[in-house]
Design a protein around this motif. Structure first.
Motif, PDB file in Angstrom:
ATOM      1  N   SER A   1      15.533  29.844 -11.971  1.00 27.78           N
ATOM      2  CA  SER A   1      15.400  30.810 -13.063  1.00 27.78           C
ATOM      3  C   SER A   1      14.525  30.254 -14.189  1.00 27.78           C
ATOM      4  CB  SER A   1      16.773  31.218 -13.594  1.00 27.78           C
ATOM      5  OG  SER A   1      17.399  30.143 -14.251  1.00 27.78           O
ATOM      6  N   GLU A   2      14.595  28.953 -14.449  1.00 28.62           N
ATOM      7  CA  GLU A   2      13.739  28.347 -15.465  1.00 28.62           C
ATOM      8  C   GLU A   2      12.270  28.390 -15.051  1.00 28.62           C
ATOM      9  OE1 GLU A   2      15.321  24.452 -16.151  1.00 28.62           O
ATOM     10  OE2 GLU A   2      17.072  25.219 -17.240  1.00 28.62           O
ATOM     11  N   ARG A   3      12.004  28.126 -13.754  1.00 25.02           N
ATOM     12  CA  ARG A   3      10.620  28.211 -13.262  1.00 25.02           C
ATOM     13  C   ARG A   3      10.099  29.644 -13.360  1.00 25.02           C
ATOM     14  NH1 ARG A   3      12.491  25.012  -8.824  1.00 25.02           N
ATOM     15  NH2 ARG A   3      12.420  26.890  -7.565  1.00 25.02           N
ATOM     16  N   GLU A   4      10.950  30.614 -13.033  1.00 23.45           N
ATOM     17  CA  GLU A   4      10.531  32.013 -13.124  1.00 23.45           C
ATOM     18  C   GLU A   4      10.233  32.401 -14.566  1.00 23.45           C
ATOM     19  OE1 GLU A   4      13.612  34.269 -11.257  1.00 23.45           O
ATOM     20  OE2 GLU A   4      13.061  33.615  -9.240  1.00 23.45           O
TER      21      GLU A   4
ATOM     22  N   ASN B   1       3.617  32.152 -18.622  1.00 25.41           N
ATOM     23  CA  ASN B   1       2.226  31.821 -18.290  1.00 25.41           C
ATOM     24  C   ASN B   1       1.434  33.064 -17.920  1.00 25.41           C
ATOM     25  OD1 ASN B   1       2.420  29.124 -18.827  1.00 25.41           O
ATOM     26  ND2 ASN B   1       2.860  28.543 -16.726  1.00 25.41           N
ATOM     27  N   ARG B   2       2.068  34.013 -17.249  1.00 27.01           N
ATOM     28  CA  ARG B   2       1.364  35.260 -16.915  1.00 27.01           C
ATOM     29  C   ARG B   2       0.942  35.986 -18.174  1.00 27.01           C
ATOM     30  NH1 ARG B   2       5.795  36.030 -13.457  1.00 27.01           N
ATOM     31  NH2 ARG B   2       5.337  35.142 -11.439  1.00 27.01           N
ATOM     32  N   ILE B   3       1.812  35.977 -19.165  1.00 29.67           N
ATOM     33  CA  ILE B   3       1.481  36.626 -20.429  1.00 29.67           C
ATOM     34  C   ILE B   3       0.396  35.849 -21.148  1.00 29.67           C
ATOM     35  CG2 ILE B   3       2.389  37.181 -22.718  1.00 29.67           C
ATOM     36  CD1 ILE B   3       5.089  37.737 -21.321  1.00 29.67           C
TER      37      ILE B   3
END
Length: 72
Positions: free
Chosen positions: A18-21, A27-29
């Motif tokens: 969940s932390e990686r997600e 990062n996508r933002i």
């Protein structure tokens, strides 16, 4: 009286996932741009360079502004 039994290894993995997600979403933002946005930026940059080169007074002059004998 008894609580839910959990596997600690699985719980750690679930938390790490969940932390990686969350980091990936951030990062996508932060860095994410669509392919069309990237193409538009590249084309705009190319157009600006071509316009600048088209307005050069001496087409044979070096691009860095320094002529062959070292004078500017």
């Amino acid at each position: 009286m008894t609580g839910e039994i959990i596997n600690l290894r699985q719980a750690r993995k679930r938390k790490a996932r969940s932390e990686r997600e969350k980091k990936a979403d951030d990062n996508r933002i932060k860095f994410g741009r669509t392919k069309s946005e990237k193409k538009l930026t590249a084309k705009t940059g190319d157009l600006e360079v071509r316009r600048l080169e088209a307005h050069r007074l001496d087409r044979n002059a070096p691009k860095d502004g320094i002529d062959g004998d070292g004078d500017q």
